[in-house]
Design a protein around this motif. Sequence first.
Motif, PDB file in Angstrom:
ATOM      1  N   PRO A  20      36.076  32.208  56.533  1.00 25.98           N
ATOM      2  CA  PRO A  20      35.624  31.605  55.277  1.00 25.98           C
ATOM      3  C   PRO A  20      34.093  31.544  55.203  1.00 25.98           C
ATOM      4  N   VAL A  21      33.560  31.784  54.013  1.00 25.01           N
ATOM      5  CA  VAL A  21      32.106  31.784  53.807  1.00 25.01           C
ATOM      6  C   VAL A  21      31.705  30.512  53.067  1.00 25.01           C
ATOM      7  N   LYS A  22      30.717  29.808  53.583  1.00 30.01           N
ATOM      8  CA  LYS A  22      30.225  28.582  52.948  1.00 30.01           C
ATOM      9  C   LYS A  22      29.300  28.938  51.784  1.00 30.01           C
ATOM     10  N   PRO A  23      29.107  27.997  50.862  1.00 30.67           N
ATOM     11  CA  PRO A  23      28.299  28.317  49.662  1.00 30.67           C
ATOM     12  C   PRO A  23      26.881  28.769  49.978  1.00 30.67           C
ATOM     13  N   ASP A  24      26.259  28.224  51.044  1.00 24.38           N
ATOM     14  CA  ASP A  24      24.882  28.604  51.373  1.00 24.38           C
ATOM     15  C   ASP A  24      24.803  29.878  52.206  1.00 24.38           C
ATOM     16  N   ASP A  25      25.968  30.446  52.557  1.00 24.28           N
ATOM     17  CA  ASP A  25      25.987  31.704  53.305  1.00 24.28           C
ATOM     18  C   ASP A  25      26.355  32.902  52.417  1.00 24.28           C
ATOM     19  N   ILE A  26      26.653  32.632  51.166  1.00 24.65           N
ATOM     20  CA  ILE A  26      27.020  33.706  50.234  1.00 24.65           C
ATOM     21  C   ILE A  26      25.836  34.647  50.017  1.00 24.65           C
ATOM     22  N   LYS A  27      26.106  35.946  50.052  1.00 24.30           N
ATOM     23  CA  LYS A  27      25.082  36.959  49.797  1.00 24.30           C
ATOM     24  C   LYS A  27      25.386  37.687  48.476  1.00 24.30           C
ATOM     25  N   LEU A  28      24.412  38.488  48.036  1.00 29.28           N
ATOM     26  CA  LEU A  28      24.591  39.263  46.810  1.00 29.28           C
ATOM     27  C   LEU A  28      25.813  40.173  46.913  1.00 29.28           C
ATOM     28  N   ALA A  29      26.018  40.770  48.064  1.00 24.48           N
ATOM     29  CA  ALA A  29      27.167  41.662  48.260  1.00 24.48           C
ATOM     30  C   ALA A  29      28.483  40.904  48.082  1.00 24.48           C
ATOM     31  N   ASP A  30      28.516  39.642  48.553  1.00 18.93           N
ATOM     32  CA  ASP A  30      29.726  38.816  48.392  1.00 18.93           C
ATOM     33  C   ASP A  30      30.002  38.564  46.912  1.00 18.93           C
ATOM     34  N   LEU A  31      28.953  38.272  46.164  1.00 18.85           N
ATOM     35  CA  LEU A  31      29.121  37.981  44.746  1.00 18.85           C
ATOM     36  C   LEU A  31      29.574  39.224  43.979  1.00 18.85           C
ATOM     37  N   ARG A  32      29.065  40.386  44.398  1.00 20.60           N
ATOM     38  CA  ARG A  32      29.516  41.626  43.756  1.00 20.60           C
ATOM     39  C   ARG A  32      30.994  41.881  44.038  1.00 20.60           C
ATOM     40  N   GLN A  33      31.422  41.580  45.249  1.00 20.50           N
ATOM     41  CA  GLN A  33      32.842  41.711  45.588  1.00 20.50           C
ATOM     42  C   GLN A  33      33.681  40.720  44.776  1.00 20.50           C
ATOM     43  N   PHE A  34      33.122  39.529  44.560  1.00 16.45           N
ATOM     44  CA  PHE A  34      33.816  38.512  43.761  1.00 16.45           C
ATOM     45  C   PHE A  34      34.009  38.989  42.322  1.00 16.45           C
ATOM     46  N   ILE A  35      32.957  39.600  41.750  1.00 10.83           N
ATOM     47  CA  ILE A  35      33.064  40.123  40.388  1.00 10.83           C
ATOM     48  C   ILE A  35      34.122  41.225  40.327  1.00 10.83           C
ATOM     49  N   ASN A  36      34.140  42.092  41.328  1.00 10.63           N
ATOM     50  CA  ASN A  36      35.171  43.138  41.395  1.00 10.63           C
ATOM     51  C   ASN A  36      36.562  42.520  41.501  1.00 10.63           C
ATOM     52  N   PHE A  37      36.635  41.427  42.264  1.00  8.22           N
ATOM     53  CA  PHE A  37      37.905  40.729  42.472  1.00  8.22           C
ATOM     54  C   PHE A  37      38.462  40.193  41.145  1.00  8.22           C
ATOM     55  N   ILE A  38      37.630  39.496  40.367  1.00 13.72           N
ATOM     56  CA  ILE A  38      38.129  38.935  39.106  1.00 13.72           C
ATOM     57  C   ILE A  38      38.368  40.039  38.073  1.00 13.72           C
ATOM     58  N   ASN A  39      37.640  41.152  38.209  1.00 17.27           N
ATOM     59  CA  ASN A  39      37.884  42.299  37.327  1.00 17.27           C
ATOM     60  C   ASN A  39      39.261  42.897  37.604  1.00 17.27           C
ATOM     61  N   GLU A  40      39.613  42.988  38.893  1.00 23.33           N
ATOM     62  CA  GLU A  40      40.909  43.539  39.266  1.00 23.33           C
ATOM     63  C   GLU A  40      42.058  42.624  38.859  1.00 23.33           C
ATOM     64  N   LEU A  41      41.745  41.333  38.665  1.00 25.31           N
ATOM     65  CA  LEU A  41      42.773  40.398  38.192  1.00 25.31           C
ATOM     66  C   LEU A  41      43.124  40.640  36.730  1.00 25.31           C
ATOM     67  N   GLY A  42      42.301  41.462  36.049  1.00 22.23           N
ATOM     68  CA  GLY A  42      42.584  41.783  34.655  1.00 22.23           C
ATOM     69  C   GLY A  42      41.818  40.936  33.656  1.00 22.23           C
ATOM     70  N   MET A  43      40.819  40.175  34.145  1.00 18.34           N
ATOM     71  CA  MET A  43      40.040  39.342  33.231  1.00 18.34           C
ATOM     72  C   MET A  43      39.197  40.217  32.310  1.00 18.34           C
ATOM     73  N   ILE A  44      39.138  39.839  31.039  1.00 18.96           N
ATOM     74  CA  ILE A  44      38.347  40.586  30.069  1.00 18.96           C
ATOM     75  C   ILE A  44      36.860  40.357  30.342  1.00 18.96           C
ATOM     76  N   PRO A  45      35.987  41.272  29.904  1.00 24.80           N
ATOM     77  CA  PRO A  45      34.547  41.150  30.187  1.00 24.80           C
ATOM     78  C   PRO A  45      33.933  39.811  29.769  1.00 24.80           C
ATOM     79  N   SER A  46      34.365  39.261  28.637  1.00 24.99           N
ATOM     80  CA  SER A  46      33.792  37.984  28.187  1.00 24.99           C
ATOM     81  C   SER A  46      34.126  36.860  29.152  1.00 24.99           C
ATOM     82  N   SER A  47      35.342  36.872  29.723  1.00 24.57           N
ATOM     83  CA  SER A  47      35.732  35.853  30.708  1.00 24.57           C
ATOM     84  C   SER A  47      34.951  36.048  32.003  1.00 24.57           C
ATOM     85  N   GLN A  48      34.772  37.306  32.393  1.00 26.93           N
ATOM     86  CA  GLN A  48      33.978  37.590  33.589  1.00 26.93           C
ATOM     87  C   GLN A  48      32.541  37.101  33.404  1.00 26.93           C
TER      88      GLN A  48
END
Length: 299
Positions: free
Chosen positions: A45-73
């Motif tokens: 598990p990654v703590k909030p102060d250990d999050i990197k830009l790469a983690d956030l990009r993976q997170f965006i990909n993750f919610i995109n794969e869930l089928g969320m529309i661009p406005s929700s993303q």
Amino acid sequence: MDWPSAIKGFKAYMKLERSLSANSVEAYARDIDKLQQFAEQGTKPVKPDDIKLADLRQFINFINELGMIPSSQARILSGVKAFYKYLLTEELIDSDPSELLESPKIQRKLPDTLSYNDINKLIAAIDLSKPEGMRNKAIMEVLYGCGLRVSELTELKLSNLYLDIEFIKVTGKGNKERLVPIGNEAIKALKLWIQQVRPNIPVKKGHEDIVFLNRRGAGLTRVYIFTMIKELAAAIGLQKNISPHTLRHSFATHLVEGGADLRAVQEMLGHESITTTEIYTHLDREYLKSTIIQHHPRN
């Protein structure tokens, strides 16, 4: 730093420092809850102060794969950026990992509008023989006649009605107050409700200043307003999926189509623009009133 304490501090910051409403604060918190779930789903598990830009990009990909529309993303991304801006402001992190995170491209979808004829049909469909009929008519007239958000309507106060000078004061997003002109039809409907029907309702303590009450003397909920409008739409056979915001958008559209100045409409709606906010903050109130009276079809 653990996630629960970081999110708790973030919520307090958004409420106290940014003066956001409870609904907005909870919406931001739900966005960070999603990031927490993503950060803790792996073997490490990654703590909030250990999050990197790469983690956030993976997170965006993750919610995109869930089928969320661009406005929700984009909305979730906005919450994430606000969260890390808070951590940086409070010196809980040294750098903002979300600074270079790009938003998904959004195609703006214009909300549905109703014709003036449809508005009249909706109001005519209200059963005035029922105790709540006069109240519901006043609600519809004020929603359409003033372009209010549903929360602004449910929180409207008697002490903020200046019907003699044809203005009402509403509290919008971020607890910002504004004066909105109100036309003749809405004034007439409001006066009938306030003077003839509302005095017969036993008002609950703490709701004495609320304009619109239910039969038990408490303020109306947002859900009630949504349900009422959908029932009226069904009654007239309207095929569109409408909500209180449809009336607000129709208010603005009809004014602009009638020739109203766009800056005046912006001021009446209580909108802010990053690039043009200053244009909308110093308009003369008499000019606003003359604009709505001249161009709104219900005047």
